[in-house]
Enzyme design. Structure first.
Site, mmCIF file in Angstrom:
data_model
loop_
_atom_site.group_PDB
_atom_site.id
_atom_site.type_symbol
_atom_site.label_atom_id
_atom_site.label_comp_id
_atom_site.label_asym_id
_atom_site.label_seq_id
_atom_site.Cartn_x
_atom_site.Cartn_y
_atom_site.Cartn_z
ATOM 1 N N ILE A 1 6.980 7.029 16.955
ATOM 2 C CA ILE A 1 6.769 7.852 15.762
ATOM 3 C C ILE A 1 5.537 8.763 15.891
ATOM 4 O O ILE A 1 5.601 9.951 15.576
ATOM 5 C CB ILE A 1 6.627 6.975 14.490
ATOM 6 N N LYS B 1 0.829 -1.212 0.000
ATOM 7 C CA LYS B 1 0.000 0.000 0.000
ATOM 8 C C LYS B 1 0.861 1.259 0.000
ATOM 9 O O LYS B 1 0.650 2.164 -0.815
ATOM 10 C CB LYS B 1 -0.902 0.009 1.235
ATOM 11 N N ASN B 2 1.841 1.323 0.904
ATOM 12 C CA ASN B 2 2.562 2.587 1.047
ATOM 13 C C ASN B 2 3.526 2.857 -0.105
ATOM 14 O O ASN B 2 4.090 3.948 -0.197
ATOM 15 C CB ASN B 2 3.270 2.657 2.401
ATOM 16 N N CYS C 1 -5.218 8.599 8.575
ATOM 17 C CA CYS C 1 -5.527 8.089 9.909
ATOM 18 C C CYS C 1 -5.178 9.124 10.980
ATOM 19 O O CYS C 1 -4.137 9.786 10.902
ATOM 20 C CB CYS C 1 -4.724 6.814 10.183
ATOM 21 N N ARG D 1 -3.871 10.265 3.449
ATOM 22 C CA ARG D 1 -2.641 11.007 3.659
ATOM 23 C C ARG D 1 -1.869 11.193 2.344
ATOM 24 O O ARG D 1 -1.317 12.239 2.042
ATOM 25 C CB ARG D 1 -1.784 10.173 4.626
ATOM 26 N N ARG E 1 1.000 14.736 12.817
ATOM 27 C CA ARG E 1 1.470 14.491 11.444
ATOM 28 C C ARG E 1 1.736 15.778 10.655
ATOM 29 O O ARG E 1 1.118 16.024 9.611
ATOM 30 C CB ARG E 1 0.482 13.583 10.697
ATOM 31 N N PRO E 2 2.652 16.605 11.136
ATOM 32 C CA PRO E 2 2.962 17.840 10.408
ATOM 33 C C PRO E 2 3.637 17.542 9.077
ATOM 34 O O PRO E 2 4.191 16.460 8.890
ATOM 35 C CB PRO E 2 3.952 18.556 11.347
ATOM 36 N N ILE E 3 3.590 18.503 8.141
ATOM 37 C CA ILE E 3 4.318 18.308 6.880
ATOM 38 C C ILE E 3 5.299 19.464 6.642
ATOM 39 O O ILE E 3 5.562 19.854 5.513
ATOM 40 C CB ILE E 3 3.382 18.085 5.673
ATOM 41 N N ASP F 1 4.011 0.784 11.891
ATOM 42 C CA ASP F 1 2.774 0.223 11.313
ATOM 43 C C ASP F 1 2.502 -1.210 11.769
ATOM 44 O O ASP F 1 1.425 -1.739 11.529
ATOM 45 C CB ASP F 1 2.830 0.274 9.777
ATOM 46 N N ARG G 1 -8.935 0.066 3.588
ATOM 47 C CA ARG G 1 -8.014 0.990 2.901
ATOM 48 C C ARG G 1 -6.660 0.341 2.659
ATOM 49 O O ARG G 1 -5.927 0.731 1.757
ATOM 50 C CB ARG G 1 -7.780 2.246 3.758
HETATM 51 N N1 EPU Z 1 7.344 14.463 10.505
HETATM 52 C C1 EPU Z 1 7.483 15.792 10.831
HETATM 53 N N2 EPU Z 1 7.421 16.698 9.810
HETATM 54 C C2 EPU Z 1 7.229 16.336 8.515
HETATM 55 C C3 EPU Z 1 7.103 14.986 8.204
HETATM 56 C C4 EPU Z 1 7.157 14.061 9.218
HETATM 57 O O1 EPU Z 1 7.646 16.154 11.991
HETATM 58 O O2 EPU Z 1 7.194 17.225 7.652
HETATM 59 C C5 EPU Z 1 7.378 13.447 11.571
HETATM 60 C C6 EPU Z 1 5.986 12.805 11.778
HETATM 61 O O3 EPU Z 1 5.173 13.553 12.654
HETATM 62 C C7 EPU Z 1 6.334 11.456 12.324
HETATM 63 C C8 EPU Z 1 7.661 11.125 11.618
HETATM 64 O O4 EPU Z 1 8.197 12.381 11.178
HETATM 65 O O5 EPU Z 1 6.600 11.539 13.699
HETATM 66 C C9 EPU Z 1 7.560 10.148 10.487
HETATM 67 O O6 EPU Z 1 6.587 10.557 9.570
HETATM 68 P P1 EPU Z 1 6.660 10.192 8.035
HETATM 69 O O7 EPU Z 1 6.655 11.470 7.269
HETATM 70 O O8 EPU Z 1 7.714 9.188 7.769
HETATM 71 O O9 EPU Z 1 5.267 9.481 7.828
HETATM 72 P P2 EPU Z 1 4.350 9.589 6.578
HETATM 73 O O10 EPU Z 1 5.148 9.710 5.337
HETATM 74 O O11 EPU Z 1 3.257 10.577 6.819
HETATM 75 C C10 EPU Z 1 4.326 7.028 5.989
HETATM 76 C C11 EPU Z 1 3.248 6.000 5.891
HETATM 77 C C12 EPU Z 1 2.750 5.662 7.285
HETATM 78 C C13 EPU Z 1 3.913 5.166 8.120
HETATM 79 C C14 EPU Z 1 5.064 6.180 8.118
HETATM 80 C C15 EPU Z 1 6.297 5.683 8.825
HETATM 81 C C16 EPU Z 1 2.215 6.501 3.772
HETATM 82 C C17 EPU Z 1 1.059 7.049 3.044
HETATM 83 N N3 EPU Z 1 2.157 6.543 5.103
HETATM 84 O O12 EPU Z 1 3.701 8.137 6.608
HETATM 85 O O13 EPU Z 1 1.812 4.618 7.114
HETATM 86 O O14 EPU Z 1 3.488 4.971 9.432
HETATM 87 O O15 EPU Z 1 5.415 6.525 6.759
HETATM 88 O O16 EPU Z 1 6.746 4.520 8.238
HETATM 89 O O17 EPU Z 1 3.156 5.994 3.185
HETATM 90 C C18 EPU Z 1 0.006 3.250 7.691
HETATM 91 O O18 EPU Z 1 0.253 2.601 6.658
HETATM 92 O O19 EPU Z 1 -0.815 2.850 8.568
HETATM 93 C C19 EPU Z 1 0.709 4.507 7.911
HETATM 94 C C20 EPU Z 1 0.322 5.398 8.811
#
Ligand code: EPU
Length: 418
Positions: free
Chosen positions: A327, A22-23, A116, A92, A121-123, A305, A397
């Site tokens: 995380i 999925k991811n 979720c 997401r 989950r900041p970006i 995950d 999902r």
């Molecule tokens: N983070 C920040 N700022 C950012 C981006 C991330 O502080 O700009 C922090 C997050 O708050 C978190 C950490 O960095 O504490 C890791 O976040 P990451 O960005 O790696 O997560 P993501 O890309 O939003 C993906 C998967 C998640 C999975 C994580 C970690 C997708 C769509 N989602 O999320 O999958 O948990 O990587 O491996 O690929 C799931 O499948 O259930 C799921 C939540």
């Protein structure tokens, strides 16, 4: 409203196949926007996130055919459109259109992403990365990112924490930028390499994907692309956990063992015997599991995950296990339901102290998020009596044909739609 109804304590036997990740696929589909050519994505799981991404692609003008497990994409008529919250809130991964539309058109407008509810989950890393590449980022109407660049120019981008989403979004924005981009402290999850390989098949110049430093040399044009989605390590891990509790030589097919090393290590430490041959794992249940401590972290450590389904496993281990989630701040909402089913878990912030072994009893529980749903699935399958899981849209999902797959190996599980 859809629900899953499970009668617990059924032995799992036979073969269960792991689907495409999925991811990975949720990034591969938006990545295809970067080319105006044709793309083929194989081993695509039929999950609701994929259906939603196909709708987004069609909205942008892409022609898509989804035949068996392969998606054929023709992007010759793709145009840049604002992605509204009707699309973005569904998942997401909608945020990958930020990087791909920016990389292709120098401009992207997209409403805040959903997904979720497992933490803030900041970006901010995505945004500051786009800015470093020469973009200006504004928030319009309080809910839409507006990102634009006269020219994208390569830069060194250093992440404070390794982020999967930010690493890929910056890769998308940089593949056609002028000059060289270095992503330092890049995420190393296997999905990153799968997506980079797809872009490389289109003609992108990317080096180091899968390590913590990725170098991207911008190219002017991208052509047709092709990729096979790698096996879903989280689905494989979920099945391995189920087999450790209920398996009778359950064979899990299409697993990349290297990708779930951290989980297999913990299962073995608690007493599970894992046999493997090529891409298969063969696991039988272990009746005297010992407690183990589990702490989630970025790849290659124990994946967040799999933390929630693993916490259900830990309720069946003799002694005290400490489970720590590092995380996300809010990924423990399933603990309440495990306790209602009979577990003995004390929760303090992100640390759960799990005292086992406790029998679980069937109950009505909720899938509060995708992997919480997986934790409830495992719980229902080992519980005495009937467990009803509500809010299962979350599970659908991320897990392809989950009812069919588990039924085929002996689980008593049905989906009802009321
Ligand atoms: N983070 C920040 N700022 C950012 C981006 C991330 O502080 O700009 C922090 C997050 O708050 C978190 C950490 O960095 O504490 C890791 O976040 P990451 O960005 O790696 O997560 P993501 O890309 O939003 C993906 C998967 C998640 C999975 C994580 C970690 C997708 C769509 N989602 O999320 O999958 O948990 O990587 O491996 O690929 C799931 O499948 O259930 C799921 C939540």
């Amino acid at each position: 409203m859809k629900k899953l109804i499970i009668e617990g304590n059924k032995i799992l036997k036979g073969e269960i196949k792991v689907s495409g990740a999925k991811n990975s696929v949720v990034a591969l589909i938006p990545a295809s926007i970067l080319t105006s050519g044709k793309c083929i994505i194989k081993n695509v799981p039929n999950i609701s996130d994929v259906q939603n991404l196909i709708e987004m692609m069609e909205y942008l003008g892409s022609e898509i055919k989804y035949i068996d497990d392969t998606i054929y994409i023709d992007n010759k008529n793709v145009r840049n459109e604002t992605i509204g919250e009707n699309f973005s809130k569904k998942m997401r991964a909608s945020y990958y259109y930020m990087g791909s539309l920016l990389g292709k058109y120098g401009e992207a407008k997209i409403s805040f992403p959903g997904g979720c509810v497992i933490g803030e989950r900041p970006i901010d890393y995505h945004i500051s990365g786009f800015e470093k590449l020469g973009s200006k980022v504004f928030i319009e109407n309080g809910d839409t990112y507006s990102i634009s660049a006269e020219k994208l120019v390569g830069a060194d981008i250093i992440f404070k924490k390794a982020s999967v989403g930010a690493t890929l979004n910056i890769m998308f924005a940089a593949v056609k930028a002028e000059g060289t981009t270095n992503i330092i402290n890049a995420a190393m999850e296997p999905e990153i390499k799968n997506v980079a390989d797809f872009l490389i098949s289109m003609g992108a110049k990317i080096d180091g994907a899968g390590t913590n430093k990725i170098t991207i040399e911008g190219v002017q044009e991208l052509g047709d692309g092709e990729i096979t989605v790698l096996p879903d390590r989280i689905e494989a891990g979920t099945f391995a956990i189920m087999a450790s509790l209920l398996g009778d030589k359950l064979t899990i097919k299409d697993v990349n063992k290297d990708h779930i090393n951290a989980l297999l290590k913990k299962l073995k430490e608690s007493g599970v015997k894992v046999k493997s041959s090529k891409n298969d794992l063969i696991i039988s249940k272990c009746d005297n599991l010992k407690s183990v401590n589990v702490k989630t972290d970025v790849y290659p450590a124990f994946p967040t995950d799999l933390g929630q389904p693993m916490s259900t496993f830990l309720t069946q281990c003799e002694g005290i296990s400490i489970f720590e989630e590092t995380i996300y701040e809010n990924r423990m909402r399933h603990i309440k339901y495990l306790n209602e089913m009979g577990a003995n878990i004390k929760l303090k912030d992100r640390i759960a102290t799990i005292k086992g072994k406790t029998p679980l009893k069937g109950k009505e529980v909720e899938a509060t998020d995708l992997r919480a749903g997986a934790a409830m699935l495992v719980a229902g399958m080992i519980a005495d009596g009937i467990t009803t899981i509500t809010n299962i849209e979350h599970i659908l999902r991320g897990y392809e044909n989950i009812v069919e797959k588990l039924s085929k190996v002996g689980a008593s599980i049905k989906l009802v739609d009321e």
